[in-house]
Design an enzyme around this catalytic site. Structure first.
Site, PDB file in Angstrom:
ATOM      1  N   GLU A  43      -2.965  -9.939  -3.327  1.00  0.00           N
ATOM      2  CA  GLU A  43      -4.141 -10.660  -2.827  1.00  0.00           C
ATOM      3  C   GLU A  43      -3.821 -12.064  -2.322  1.00  0.00           C
ATOM      4  O   GLU A  43      -4.722 -12.887  -2.182  1.00  0.00           O
ATOM      5  CB  GLU A  43      -5.238 -10.704  -3.899  1.00  0.00           C
ATOM      6  N   GLU A  85      -7.564  -1.695  -3.678  1.00  0.00           N
ATOM      7  CA  GLU A  85      -8.101  -1.719  -5.040  1.00  0.00           C
ATOM      8  C   GLU A  85      -9.578  -1.347  -5.013  1.00  0.00           C
ATOM      9  O   GLU A  85     -10.402  -2.075  -4.453  1.00  0.00           O
ATOM     10  CB  GLU A  85      -7.955  -3.107  -5.684  1.00  0.00           C
TER      11      GLU A  85
END
Length: 878
Positions: free
Chosen positions: A480, A546
């Protein structure tokens, strides 16, 4: 007589040529002591005559905490609230977990031999001593940087040697203040970040300080082969099982000459009956990279991801020989395949192809096999096999953990699981967001780790360690967030092209390449339980790295780590819209089921909660994969579930628990992810088929049946269908047929695809709620009349058959297990070709269990269903 002499001479020569190449692990018989109790220097401690009084047995590979646990100095941190009672390094200071590790071993070098010591992983810093001599010129640092020492000159002439290693914790241990990675400063090291705590784990108290990976001794001749590299090129579009055009095999290796004179010899390898060689000379005190001639491999057996073809592997044996004598040997398993990544203009994301065929990614996020780094080949095999059994084809190694071990990759090669390997960084610790829990501001955190050169050196070393595995498909900069630019740029533009150059590098896990949404922005999620229709209707990120949900196991799982006093089911309040949750459940990171248990009836106790949670689990993950598959190549090129396993006893995001006991999440995915699958869209009440193979599927009979709670079956339709490769096709809308049937108490909907032999190739059962959204019929369902039999069909294999008589209620959601008849505890792990199965009236189903037999233990089979009490079945012998 002449032939016998020739044979004996040949065998003797074989033994002689291989005598110099040996490798073994220093695994057992280690001893340790905290540095606070041992003030002698390493030169003294490593002397074979130094007495090891008061030293304790040590676990190597392992950590200080695993050693303390083995010596019963701390309670098991995976049970109850035990972890709270173990001193944390942030409070004790680093010396508390600084330890000496010692291992005596016998070895000496014969004439012409070189002996090498390899340490594959130490966390975090260490000094290494052998027989009174320090081996490393400066302190070795970095969790992911391997060490190799030529110890030939340091070996004792008697052959009795002592190795001593002092291991220091991470330079910055971080404050485990409840934030993701605690206060974030753990990321100042080149190491893993979860050890300071995360939303799925409590802090690891020693931050996993220790010799955490294998220590090996290698014996070679005058030349040591290092870091062999095998690249396979498979041009064009290939078809599994077909006669193949040639593939190109490109091989390089590093040759190290530690001696004082040049060494001349032949570097060669053999593969599938082919021999490739090159004569080389390696100068003294140098390492030479050698490129061997390309091999054109005729009609190769290709390696394919799970669900698309076989996982064929070749044995490649590389040797360096001098005058016919082998100096060193390296054995490599080669999967002949080529990975491509290209842009899908429809989804606006990258898509992955293997051997020229695009593969729809159905993946899971993997943290680590064990949070305390207790790795084993058997556990790796079991966990990766579970993912194969879920019909997944990719695992992403999350960036807050580590570079996975070669043994993990070997399991992925075996089961056809592609791997996306993150490097070591996360948005949480490395500055993506404002976070009041962090010690430093975003500008400071953005510069983590402290030593960028160590990061790059470690990355290069780890790339060399795992680059040969065919399962490795994608490199990822960080979780991320991108790595700092002076790390990412050389890694992407220089190091990876030079050391690999065959795989897609994505700069971070939800970058625009993966997750750019046509509606704007990028990201991942959502997380937590979703309405089933949302998986079909809501357009999320096109290559979603995710998206996650729940994962509580049944009462058997919960009882393994919850104290009896805390076996209390969460209680949902409709008024407050919140759950009341026991403190130990909260400590183990329970993620809420909220009101989603209520349609099955309020849970009466923990056992009832666990039973009903499995229905939610199955439905959630089946719908997740069905919804994404329904839009493959249109909205999506892939999805990676957050997450599919836990390396700690956490109560969220897992298809099986830490003890390797599967729950219904696994089998919901097993159904929803099957390569050829018939499915029901709860949003528009249509039946569709997804074909996630490369083959056009013909002559499939679609059979749709509706079943009420008493077991009455009504056929809604029966029609032949076909579907093209890698395609989703809507077949029929059944809204009118099921609306009235389900209105009063719900119903069962059976969807089947049958081949021309009338055998099911996809069998999918849904339980639909009543008009109020409740499963009122399930709550009052008649008892099952099904019977079960079990028999051994091979060593370690048991076949269980459930038969349901005609005119009986459906035998719903039966959980099978293999049980110790004395303790009534489940045997783990066990692999089932299906579980949580239902049997229609007048039908039967067979499930095969596979396990590792234990001497003296004759297991029994447990069968427990939604409408059936548990029964134990004796297994008939073959």
């Amino acid at each position: 007589m002449t032939n016998l002499r020739t044979l004996l001479f040949f065998v003797t020569c074989l033994w002689a040529t291989a005598a110099d190449a040996q490798r073994y692990e220093l695994r057992d018989s280690w001893q340790c002591i905290p540095v606070s109790k041992m003030k002698e220097p390493g030169t003294t401690i490593s002397s074979p005559g130094f007495a090891l009084k008061s030293w304790l047995p040590a676990v190597v590979p392992g950590t200080v905490l695993t050693t303390m646990l083995a010596n019963k100095q701390v309670p098991d941190p995976f049970l109850g609230m035990n972890n709270k009672h173990i001193p944390d390094i942030f409070n004790t200071g680093k010396e508390y977990y600084t330890y000496w590790f010692v291992r005596d071993f016998e070895e000496k070098a014969d004439a012409g031999q070189e002996v090498w010591l390899h340490l594959r992983g130490v966390n975090y810093s260490c000094d290494v001593f052998l027989n009174g001599k320090k081996l490393n010129a400066k302190l070795h640092s970095g969790m992911f940087l391997r060490q190799t020492y030529n110890i030939t000159a340091h070996l004792s002439k008697t052959g009795k040697n002592r190795l001593a290693v002092i291991v220091y914790p991470p330079d910055v241990v971080g404050n485990p203040n409840g934030g993701q990675g605690g206060d974030g400063t753990i990321a100042r090291n080149v190491s893993h970040q979860y050890v300071a705590g995360w939303d799925w784990i409590q802090p690891i108290r020693d931050r996993n300080t220790g010799i955490w990976d294998k220590v090996t001794i290698e014996k070679t001749g005058k030349i040591n082969i290092k870091n062999p590299h095998v690249v396979t090129l498979v041009p064009g579009k290939r078809t599994p099982g077909a006669t193949q055009q040639p593939a190109t095999i490109r091989v390089t290796a590093e040759l190290e000459n530690p001696g004082n004179v040049p060494q001349k010899g032949i570097l060669q390898y053999s593969l599938d009956g082919n021999r490739v060689s090159k004569e080389v000379t390696v100068q003294p005190h140098s390492t030479l990279e050698v490129k061997l001639p390309d091999l054109s491999l005729k009609n190769p057996k290709l390696w394919w991801p799970n669900g698309y073809g076989a996982q064929d592997l070749y044995d490649l044996k590389m040797q360096f020989t001098q005058a016919g004598k082998v100096s060193d040997t390296e054995d490599i398993q080669v999967g002949v395949r080529e990975i491509q990544a290209d842009w899908n203009t429809t989804t606006r994301s990258k898509q992955i192809s293997v051997n020229g065929q695009r593969v729809f990614i159905k993946g899971g996020n993997w943290i680590i096999s064990d949070a305390m780094l207790r790795f084993s080949d058997e556990r790796y095999n079991a966990e990766v096999r579970f993912h194969r059994d879920m019909n997944l084809n990719l695992l992403r190694i999350w960036g807050g953990a580590l570079t996975e071990r070669p043994e993990f990759y070997e399991a992925c090669d075996r089961y056809g699981i592609l791997v996306m390997q993150d490097f070591w960084g996360s948005g949480d610790c490395n500055g993506r967001w404002v976070d009041p829990m962090k010690a430093d501001d975003q500008w400071t955190r953005r510069k983590y780790p402290d030593d960028h050169n160590l990061f790059l050196e470690s990355a290069a070393d780890q790339i060399k360690m795992i680059r040969n595995y065919p399962s490795l498909a994608i490199w990822c900069g960080g979780n991320e967030i991108t790595l700092p630019v002076d790390i990412m740029t050389p890694l992407r533009d220089s190091i990876l092209p030079a050391l690999d150059g065959t795989r897609w590098f994505v700069d971070y896990s939800n970058s625009d390449d993966m997750s750019f949404n046509a509606l704007g922005g990028n990201g991942d999620g959502p997380y937590g339980i979703q309405p089933l229709t949302r998986f079909w209707n809501y357009r999320t990120w096109p290559f979603n790295s995710e998206i996650g949900s729940v994962g509580v196991g049944d009462h058997h799982s919960l009882e393994r780590f919850l104290p009896e006093a805390n076996r209390i089911a969460p209680a949902y309040s409709a008024e407050t819209r919140r759950e009341k949750v026991d403190s130990v459940w909260q400590y183990h990171k329970y993620i809420g089921y909220d009101h989603h248990i209520e349609p099955y009836g309020k849970a009466t106790d923990m056992r009832d909660f666990g039973k009903k949670a499995q229905l939610v689990n199955y439905d959630q993950y089946r719908a997740l994969m069905e919804g994404f598959s329904a839009h493959m190549w249109d909205w999506y090129t892939g999805v990676i579930i957050w997450k599919t396993q836990n390396p700690w006893t956490a109560l969220r995001g897992q298809m099986y628990d830490y003890y390797l006991d599967p729950n219904a999440c696994l089998y919901g995915l097993h159904s929803g992810s099957e390569p050829l699958h018939v499915m029901y869209n709860p949003a528009d009440t249509a039946v569709a088929i997804v074909n996630n193979t490369f083959k056009h599927q013909y002559d499939l009979m679609l059979v749709i049946d509706a079943i009420d709670m008493k077991g009455n079956v009504k056929q809604l339709t029966q029609v032949f269908v076909e579907i093209g490769p890698s395609t989703t096709r809507k077949i029929i809308d059944i809204n009118r047929e099921i609306r009235e049937m389900a209105k009063k108490e719900g119903m069962f909907l059976s969807l089947r695809l049958l081949n021309l032999d009338k055998k099911p190739v996809s069998d999918n059962l849904y339980w639909l709620p009543d008009a109020t959204g409740n499963h009122s019929g399930l709550q009052a369902m008649p008892k099952s009349q099904a019977t079960a039999t079990a028999r051994t069909i091979a060593k370690g294999k048991v076949e269980v058959t459930l038969k349901n008589p005609a005119n009986a209620p459906l035998a719903f959601f039966n959980r099978l297990a293999l049980v110790d008849p004395n303790t009534k505890q489940r045997i783990l792990p066990v692999f089932y070709d299906d579980n949580y199965i239902s049997v229609l009236p007048g039908e039967s189903k067979t499930v095969v269990m596979e396990y590792t037999p234990q001497s003296g233990l004759v297991p029994v089979v447990s069968v427990e269903g939604w409408n059936a009490e548990e029964q134990l079945i004796q297994i008939a012998e073959k």
